[in-house]
Design an enzyme around this catalytic site. Structure first.
Site, PDB file in Angstrom:
ATOM      1  N   GLY A 164     -55.312  -8.885  77.469  1.00  0.00           N
ATOM      2  CA  GLY A 164     -56.417  -8.582  76.564  1.00  0.00           C
ATOM      3  C   GLY A 164     -56.220  -7.349  75.707  1.00  0.00           C
ATOM      4  O   GLY A 164     -57.147  -6.929  75.013  1.00  0.00           O
ATOM      5  N   HIS A 207     -60.812   2.146  78.808  1.00  0.00           N
ATOM      6  CA  HIS A 207     -62.218   1.845  78.563  1.00  0.00           C
ATOM      7  C   HIS A 207     -63.028   2.492  79.688  1.00  0.00           C
ATOM      8  O   HIS A 207     -62.734   2.268  80.874  1.00  0.00           O
ATOM      9  CB  HIS A 207     -62.476   0.342  78.609  1.00  0.00           C
ATOM     10  CG  HIS A 207     -61.744  -0.466  77.574  1.00  0.00           C
ATOM     11  ND1 HIS A 207     -62.353  -0.924  76.423  1.00  0.00           N
ATOM     12  CD2 HIS A 207     -60.470  -0.925  77.532  1.00  0.00           C
ATOM     13  CE1 HIS A 207     -61.468  -1.629  75.714  1.00  0.00           C
ATOM     14  NE2 HIS A 207     -60.319  -1.652  76.373  1.00  0.00           N
ATOM     15  N   HIS A 250     -52.052   1.312  71.382  1.00  0.00           N
ATOM     16  CA  HIS A 250     -52.034   2.746  71.665  1.00  0.00           C
ATOM     17  C   HIS A 250     -52.810   2.832  72.968  1.00  0.00           C
ATOM     18  O   HIS A 250     -54.006   2.477  72.992  1.00  0.00           O
ATOM     19  CB  HIS A 250     -52.714   3.521  70.534  1.00  0.00           C
ATOM     20  CG  HIS A 250     -52.753   5.016  70.712  1.00  0.00           C
ATOM     21  ND1 HIS A 250     -52.306   5.905  69.742  1.00  0.00           N
ATOM     22  CD2 HIS A 250     -53.224   5.784  71.725  1.00  0.00           C
ATOM     23  CE1 HIS A 250     -52.491   7.146  70.155  1.00  0.00           C
ATOM     24  NE2 HIS A 250     -53.064   7.104  71.370  1.00  0.00           N
ATOM     25  N   HIS A 297     -55.108   3.068  75.997  1.00  0.00           N
ATOM     26  CA  HIS A 297     -56.498   3.539  76.032  1.00  0.00           C
ATOM     27  C   HIS A 297     -57.146   3.076  77.324  1.00  0.00           C
ATOM     28  O   HIS A 297     -56.773   2.053  77.900  1.00  0.00           O
ATOM     29  CB  HIS A 297     -57.289   3.048  74.812  1.00  0.00           C
ATOM     30  CG  HIS A 297     -57.174   1.575  74.576  1.00  0.00           C
ATOM     31  ND1 HIS A 297     -56.089   1.015  73.948  1.00  0.00           N
ATOM     32  CD2 HIS A 297     -57.997   0.542  74.890  1.00  0.00           C
ATOM     33  CE1 HIS A 297     -56.249  -0.296  73.878  1.00  0.00           C
ATOM     34  NE2 HIS A 297     -57.397  -0.611  74.451  1.00  0.00           N
TER      35      HIS A 297
HETATM   36  P1  AMP Z   1     -58.246  -3.598  73.992  1.00  0.00           P
HETATM   37  O1  AMP Z   1     -58.708  -4.950  73.552  1.00  0.00           O
HETATM   38  O2  AMP Z   1     -58.258  -3.383  75.484  1.00  0.00           O
HETATM   39  O3  AMP Z   1     -56.910  -3.254  73.358  1.00  0.00           O
HETATM   40  O4  AMP Z   1     -59.322  -2.574  73.457  1.00  0.00           O
HETATM   41  C1  AMP Z   1     -59.363  -2.184  72.121  1.00  0.00           C
HETATM   42  C2  AMP Z   1     -60.760  -1.717  71.844  1.00  0.00           C
HETATM   43  O5  AMP Z   1     -60.753  -0.998  70.633  1.00  0.00           O
HETATM   44  C3  AMP Z   1     -61.787  -2.841  71.699  1.00  0.00           C
HETATM   45  O6  AMP Z   1     -62.792  -2.706  72.700  1.00  0.00           O
HETATM   46  C4  AMP Z   1     -62.320  -2.645  70.277  1.00  0.00           C
HETATM   47  O7  AMP Z   1     -63.702  -2.916  70.172  1.00  0.00           O
HETATM   48  C5  AMP Z   1     -62.001  -1.190  70.024  1.00  0.00           C
HETATM   49  N1  AMP Z   1     -61.846  -0.816  68.625  1.00  0.00           N
HETATM   50  C6  AMP Z   1     -61.123  -1.451  67.674  1.00  0.00           C
HETATM   51  N2  AMP Z   1     -61.196  -0.798  66.512  1.00  0.00           N
HETATM   52  C7  AMP Z   1     -61.979   0.299  66.722  1.00  0.00           C
HETATM   53  C8  AMP Z   1     -62.433   1.370  65.910  1.00  0.00           C
HETATM   54  N3  AMP Z   1     -62.108   1.488  64.615  1.00  0.00           N
HETATM   55  N4  AMP Z   1     -63.241   2.309  66.463  1.00  0.00           N
HETATM   56  C9  AMP Z   1     -63.598   2.211  67.775  1.00  0.00           C
HETATM   57  N5  AMP Z   1     -63.183   1.227  68.597  1.00  0.00           N
HETATM   58  C10 AMP Z   1     -62.396   0.276  68.081  1.00  0.00           C
END
Ligand code: AMP
Length: 113
Positions: free
Chosen positions: A92, A101, A97, A99
């Protein structure tokens, strides 16, 4: 990384709602929250994903967990919270980069889908 979305957020080139920042870590609100509290905790340095953590860059990951504990205290997340890092597309991950959650504010079911 010039074309990395989260590197651009760290540099202020793309707007974000900042929750916390220090020398090595940046925390901001997820743009599409899946819980009342949904923050993204990232290192300022570019690490693509969990399987790129090694003895050279792991100190910032350790610090990230200190930051998460501080935020949980500061935000009063007494009822519990969850930390998730998706590694790879099939898990998912959509932004490459690393991160973490930070989710809270509603009952969180387990196991996660
Ligand atoms: P993942 O899918 O685990 O890679 O999580 C990526 C997360 O980044 C998702 O929950 C998106 O909603 C979030 N996301 C994408 N673009 C942005 C943005 N510009 N600002 C804040 N969150 C973002």
């Amino acid at each position: 990384m010039n074309d990395c979305l989260f590197c651009k957020i760290v540099k202020g080139e793309i707007p974000s709602t900042k929750i916390y920042e220090d020398e090595t870590v940046y925390v901001f609100e997820d743009i599409a929250p899946t819980a009342p509290v949904h923050y993204l905790v990232i290192p300022k340095e570019h690490i693509s994903k969990l399987d790129e953590i090694n003895e050279t860059n792991s100190a910032v990951i350790s610090h990230i967990y200190e930051v998460i504990a501080k935020i949980a205290k500061d935000k009063g997340l007494k009822d519990g919270f969850r930390v998730v890092s998706n590694c790879g597309e099939s898990a998912g991950q959509s932004v490459f980069h690393i991160h973490f959650h930070l989710l809270a504010g509603r009952p969180l079911t387990w196991p996660a889908g």
